[in-house]
Design a protein around this motif. Structure first.
Motif, PDB file in Angstrom:
ATOM      1  N   HIS A 322       0.854  -1.189  -0.058  1.00 53.24           N
ATOM      2  CA  HIS A 322      -0.079   0.010  -0.054  1.00 53.24           C
ATOM      3  C   HIS A 322       0.993   1.282   0.008  1.00 53.24           C
ATOM      4  CE1 HIS A 322      -3.270  -2.624   2.029  1.00 53.24           C
ATOM      5  NE2 HIS A 322      -3.381  -2.892   0.865  1.00 53.24           N
ATOM      6  N   ALA A 323       2.024   1.244   0.686  1.00 53.78           N
ATOM      7  CA  ALA A 323       2.923   2.445   0.800  1.00 53.78           C
ATOM      8  C   ALA A 323       3.422   2.428  -0.516  1.00 53.78           C
ATOM      9  CB  ALA A 323       4.142   2.088   1.859  1.00 53.78           C
ATOM     10  N   ALA A 324       3.678   1.353  -1.402  1.00 48.66           N
ATOM     11  CA  ALA A 324       4.468   1.705  -2.703  1.00 48.66           C
ATOM     12  C   ALA A 324       3.475   1.816  -3.712  1.00 48.66           C
ATOM     13  CB  ALA A 324       5.216   0.313  -2.867  1.00 48.66           C
ATOM     14  N   GLY A 325       2.232   1.226  -3.778  1.00 49.84           N
ATOM     15  CA  GLY A 325       1.506   1.600  -4.768  1.00 49.84           C
ATOM     16  C   GLY A 325       0.085   2.252  -4.483  1.00 49.84           C
ATOM     17  N   GLY A 326      -0.250   2.582  -3.346  1.00 51.38           N
ATOM     18  CA  GLY A 326      -1.303   3.280  -3.006  1.00 51.38           C
ATOM     19  C   GLY A 326      -2.523   2.103  -2.168  1.00 51.38           C
ATOM     20  N   GLY A 327      -3.499   2.707  -1.999  1.00 50.12           N
ATOM     21  CA  GLY A 327      -4.366   1.880  -1.472  1.00 50.12           C
ATOM     22  C   GLY A 327      -4.249   1.695   0.233  1.00 50.12           C
ATOM     23  N   HIS A 328      -5.141   1.164   0.973  1.00 50.14           N
ATOM     24  CA  HIS A 328      -5.023   0.831   2.243  1.00 50.14           C
ATOM     25  C   HIS A 328      -5.709  -0.424   2.552  1.00 50.14           C
ATOM     26  CE1 HIS A 328      -9.053   2.478   2.832  1.00 50.14           C
ATOM     27  NE2 HIS A 328      -8.626   3.645   2.265  1.00 50.14           N
ATOM     28  N   GLY A 329      -5.483  -1.032   3.727  1.00 51.21           N
ATOM     29  CA  GLY A 329      -6.166  -2.311   4.286  1.00 51.21           C
ATOM     30  C   GLY A 329      -7.555  -2.035   4.759  1.00 51.21           C
ATOM     31  N   PRO A 330      -8.039  -2.939   5.219  1.00 52.12           N
ATOM     32  CA  PRO A 330      -9.408  -2.945   5.959  1.00 52.12           C
ATOM     33  C   PRO A 330      -9.712  -2.005   6.855  1.00 52.12           C
ATOM     34  CG  PRO A 330      -8.675  -5.064   6.442  1.00 52.12           C
ATOM     35  CD  PRO A 330      -7.659  -4.391   5.560  1.00 52.12           C
ATOM     36  N   ARG A 331     -10.672  -1.209   7.148  1.00 50.58           N
ATOM     37  CA  ARG A 331     -11.039  -0.362   8.317  1.00 50.58           C
ATOM     38  C   ARG A 331     -11.649  -1.048   9.597  1.00 50.58           C
ATOM     39  NH1 ARG A 331      -7.983   2.398   5.992  1.00 50.58           N
ATOM     40  NH2 ARG A 331      -6.972   2.226   7.816  1.00 50.58           N
ATOM     41  N   GLU A 332     -11.672  -0.552  10.703  1.00 53.34           N
ATOM     42  CA  GLU A 332     -12.240  -1.228  11.766  1.00 53.34           C
ATOM     43  C   GLU A 332     -13.794  -1.336  11.485  1.00 53.34           C
ATOM     44  OE1 GLU A 332     -13.176  -0.805  16.481  1.00 53.34           O
ATOM     45  OE2 GLU A 332     -12.849   1.262  15.214  1.00 53.34           O
ATOM     46  N   SER A 333     -14.285  -2.352  11.588  1.00 53.81           N
ATOM     47  CA  SER A 333     -15.844  -2.672  11.579  1.00 53.81           C
ATOM     48  C   SER A 333     -16.639  -2.707  12.838  1.00 53.81           C
ATOM     49  CB  SER A 333     -16.181  -3.777  10.994  1.00 53.81           C
ATOM     50  OG  SER A 333     -17.639  -4.133  10.666  1.00 53.81           O
ATOM     51  N   ASN A 334     -17.197  -1.717  13.481  1.00 51.28           N
ATOM     52  CA  ASN A 334     -17.801  -1.586  14.520  1.00 51.28           C
ATOM     53  C   ASN A 334     -19.174  -1.145  14.691  1.00 51.28           C
ATOM     54  OD1 ASN A 334     -17.095   1.148  14.343  1.00 51.28           O
ATOM     55  ND2 ASN A 334     -16.582   1.303  16.516  1.00 51.28           N
ATOM     56  N   TYR A 335     -19.950  -1.346  13.488  1.00 56.44           N
ATOM     57  CA  TYR A 335     -21.323  -1.108  13.538  1.00 56.44           C
ATOM     58  C   TYR A 335     -22.324  -1.814  14.581  1.00 56.44           C
ATOM     59  CZ  TYR A 335     -22.318  -5.252  11.149  1.00 56.44           C
ATOM     60  OH  TYR A 335     -22.385  -6.443  10.766  1.00 56.44           O
ATOM     61  N   ALA A 336     -21.936  -2.762  15.048  1.00 60.75           N
ATOM     62  CA  ALA A 336     -22.988  -3.454  15.839  1.00 60.75           C
ATOM     63  C   ALA A 336     -22.800  -2.987  17.118  1.00 60.75           C
ATOM     64  CB  ALA A 336     -22.564  -4.888  15.730  1.00 60.75           C
ATOM     65  N   LYS A 337     -24.033  -3.088  17.893  1.00 58.46           N
ATOM     66  CA  LYS A 337     -24.249  -2.553  19.399  1.00 58.46           C
ATOM     67  C   LYS A 337     -24.814  -3.717  20.278  1.00 58.46           C
ATOM     68  CE  LYS A 337     -22.764   1.376  17.903  1.00 58.46           C
ATOM     69  NZ  LYS A 337     -21.307   1.757  18.389  1.00 58.46           N
ATOM     70  N   HIS A 338     -24.491  -5.031  19.946  1.00 57.67           N
ATOM     71  CA  HIS A 338     -25.180  -6.089  20.843  1.00 57.67           C
ATOM     72  C   HIS A 338     -24.573  -5.889  22.298  1.00 57.67           C
ATOM     73  CE1 HIS A 338     -26.070  -8.092  17.017  1.00 57.67           C
ATOM     74  NE2 HIS A 338     -24.840  -8.091  16.708  1.00 57.67           N
ATOM     75  N   PRO A 339     -25.390  -6.345  23.078  1.00 53.61           N
ATOM     76  CA  PRO A 339     -25.368  -6.086  24.757  1.00 53.61           C
ATOM     77  C   PRO A 339     -24.069  -7.029  24.898  1.00 53.61           C
ATOM     78  CG  PRO A 339     -27.760  -6.480  24.148  1.00 53.61           C
ATOM     79  CD  PRO A 339     -27.101  -6.691  22.925  1.00 53.61           C
ATOM     80  N   LEU A 340     -23.133  -6.676  25.684  1.00 48.45           N
ATOM     81  CA  LEU A 340     -22.089  -7.626  26.138  1.00 48.45           C
ATOM     82  C   LEU A 340     -22.629  -8.232  27.467  1.00 48.45           C
ATOM     83  CD1 LEU A 340     -19.098  -5.031  25.429  1.00 48.45           C
ATOM     84  CD2 LEU A 340     -19.526  -7.195  24.228  1.00 48.45           C
ATOM     85  N   LEU A 341     -22.519  -9.571  27.367  1.00 48.15           N
ATOM     86  CA  LEU A 341     -23.161 -10.338  28.463  1.00 48.15           C
ATOM     87  C   LEU A 341     -21.995 -10.516  29.518  1.00 48.15           C
ATOM     88  CD1 LEU A 341     -24.975 -13.204  26.125  1.00 48.15           C
ATOM     89  CD2 LEU A 341     -25.819 -10.892  27.448  1.00 48.15           C
ATOM     90  N   PRO A 342     -22.588 -10.200  30.806  1.00 47.59           N
ATOM     91  CA  PRO A 342     -21.520 -10.556  31.819  1.00 47.59           C
ATOM     92  C   PRO A 342     -21.545 -12.344  32.154  1.00 47.59           C
ATOM     93  CG  PRO A 342     -23.726 -10.156  32.606  1.00 47.59           C
ATOM     94  CD  PRO A 342     -23.535  -9.900  31.174  1.00 47.59           C
ATOM     95  N   ILE A 343     -20.576 -12.962  32.651  1.00 46.22           N
ATOM     96  CA  ILE A 343     -20.666 -14.443  32.954  1.00 46.22           C
ATOM     97  C   ILE A 343     -22.082 -14.955  33.406  1.00 46.22           C
ATOM     98  CG2 ILE A 343     -19.497 -14.319  35.095  1.00 46.22           C
ATOM     99  CD1 ILE A 343     -18.844 -16.759  32.140  1.00 46.22           C
ATOM    100  N   GLY A 344     -22.719 -14.258  34.024  1.00 44.24           N
ATOM    101  CA  GLY A 344     -23.719 -14.758  34.522  1.00 44.24           C
ATOM    102  C   GLY A 344     -24.789 -15.040  33.466  1.00 44.24           C
ATOM    103  N   GLY A 345     -24.736 -14.174  32.320  1.00 49.59           N
ATOM    104  CA  GLY A 345     -25.723 -14.470  31.306  1.00 49.59           C
ATOM    105  C   GLY A 345     -25.178 -15.304  30.430  1.00 49.59           C
ATOM    106  N   ALA A 346     -24.106 -16.005  30.410  1.00 54.19           N
ATOM    107  CA  ALA A 346     -23.763 -16.889  29.247  1.00 54.19           C
ATOM    108  C   ALA A 346     -24.407 -18.236  29.671  1.00 54.19           C
ATOM    109  CB  ALA A 346     -22.226 -16.950  29.416  1.00 54.19           C
ATOM    110  N   GLN A 347     -24.533 -19.053  28.566  1.00 57.87           N
ATOM    111  CA  GLN A 347     -24.983 -20.230  28.793  1.00 57.87           C
ATOM    112  C   GLN A 347     -24.115 -21.342  28.082  1.00 57.87           C
ATOM    113  OE1 GLN A 347     -29.091 -20.978  27.725  1.00 57.87           O
ATOM    114  NE2 GLN A 347     -29.830 -19.533  28.980  1.00 57.87           N
TER     115      GLN A 347
END
Length: 428
Positions: A322-347
């Protein structure tokens, strides 16, 4: 053949085992690497704190520098291999803010400060690559981040720490106790003098945070990962696992359900028929379940200078292109907003091993406690003894909260001698 007249200059921060191997590859394979990149590849310098320290002869003394600011300024690609949170964080941010592509193997930094690094990379349009941060030489980050970007990953089960897998494998195959295996692992160089990060599960937890973030398209930090290590696993636990057709593995688990996202690390019972059960020694393996792709398995060397350098070099080639020829790699994908479960909620499923008085009605009273807390019993294995019998009760899927309440009630029963262990069952 090179297609760009300007060389791509690589700055390496840190010259430990992995850094030395990267210098070796950049030096010995410079012609091939330049052809793959499309431009000459040069080492701009290697940052070390003390340039007077004697190092491997493969590292030319004239590339060593303690002036990190000047090194970053003249580089096109910055490769961070120091580890730790600081000064690695400050140096990476300096490089990203200057628009330099960054390659890092720093799992702890990504799991703790990933959001800040991603934002800096996005703001400047710089690359941020980190294949070597999870599972060493195994190509894993790129498949999850790119190859499966059009699929829906539902679950990841990973053996991502070679030290703990070696310890558990030796306990399983040789019948040794935890303490003596850890001592042997230290002697062989598989474990550090202070093995806490490995045996405590912290190393695996950082990798679980990274994998969950990539797989489920949202930010999951180290603080969001439930973590248990292997320090309480005994030879008796290993023997009991074998009796029920399982082996014990330290697993990093990232899972998305209708309730939310769960990231956790703990020792778990894995059925002998599952691919992860056969992962031996210090090897790593990651098992991925996706809606369209189905089940995928990645296996290989998870640590060591040469294997880790292999993953680093793959990233260097990508960023250098990318430095030599242009372009760049994938950007961060963080669009989702799912609840983060505590261990008590895991099954998951559980195996509870306990000693009970060998008298009529005891099993019925124990079963009633499970039923009252909404935990279904799948199977019961009883091993008779003179006064106390050993029970291994395997459950159906239940929440951690329900299981904890059940175990607390069972512990108070007069007919129960002791609850010897509680282990999760994964992979069934």
């Amino acid at each position: 053949m090179s297609t760009s007249s300007s060389p791509v200059k690589i700055a390496i921060l840190g010259c430990g085992t992995v850094g030395t191997q990267v210098v070796r590859v950049l030096t010995e394979q410079q012609t091939d690497l330049s052809a793959r990149v499309g431009a000459d590849v040069e080492i701009a310098g290697v940052y070390v704190r003390d340039t007077s320290v004697t190092r491997d002869p493969v590292v030319p003394t004239d590339v060593l520098t303690s002036d990190v600011d000047a090194l970053i300024e003249r580089a096109d690609v910055v490769v961070e291999l120091m580890g730790g949170l600081e000064p690695a964080r400050t140096m990476i941010l300096q490089a990203l803010n200057a628009g330099k592509g960054v390659v890092t193997a720093n799992k702890a930094l990504l799991a703790t400060h990933g959001a800040e690094l991603y934002e800096a990379a996005d703001a400047s349009g710089a690359d941020l690559y980190f294949e070597a941060a999870v599972a060493g030489a195994i190509p894993l980050v790129r498949p999850v981040r790119e190859s499966l970007a059009g699929d829906t990953v539902t679950r990841i089960l990973g053996i991502v720490n070679g030290t703990t897998n070696y310890v558990l494998d030796e306990m399983t195959t040789k019948g040794l106790d935890y303490g003596e295996v850890v001592a042997e692992a230290q002697r062989l160089g598989y474990a550090e003098a202070d093995p806490t990060a490995d045996v405590g599960g912290h190393d695996a937890a950082a990798k679980a945070a990274i994998l969950a973030s990539l797989a489920f398209h949202q930010r999951v930090s180290l603080d969001d990962v439930y973590c248990e290590g292997i320090t309480e696993i005994t030879a008796a636990d290993i023997e009991a696992a074998a009796e029920t057709g399982h082996v014990i593995k330290l697993l990093a688990i990232a899972e998305q359900t209708s309730e939310g996202v769960s990231a956790r690390v703990y020792p778990a019972l894995v059925p002998n028929a599952h691919p992860l059960a056969s992962v031996r020694g210090a090897f790593n393996a990651v098992f991925i379940e996706a809606e369209a792709a189905g089940e995928l398995m990645f296996y290989g060397q998870g640590a060591g200078g040469a294997p880790t350098a292999s993953a680093v070099m793959g990233d260097i080639v990508s960023v250098a292109r990318h430095a030599a020829g242009g372009g760049h790699g994938p950007r961060e994908s963080n669009y989702a907003k799912h609840p983060l479960l505590p261990i008590g909620g895991a099954q998951t499923r559980y195996a509870i091993r306990m000693s009970v008085h060998d008298k009529p009605g005891v099993l019925a009273r124990v079963a009633d406690a499970f039923a009252r807390n909404g935990v279904g019993i799948g199977s019961v294995l009883q091993v008779p003894d003179a006064e106390l019998a050993s029970l291994i009760i395997s459950t159906h899927r239940a929440s951690e909260a329900s299981l904890s309440a059940t175990v607390a009630e069972v512990r108070e029963m007069d007919s129960v001698g002791e609850v010897l262990s509680v282990l999760r069952i994964e992979g069934e």
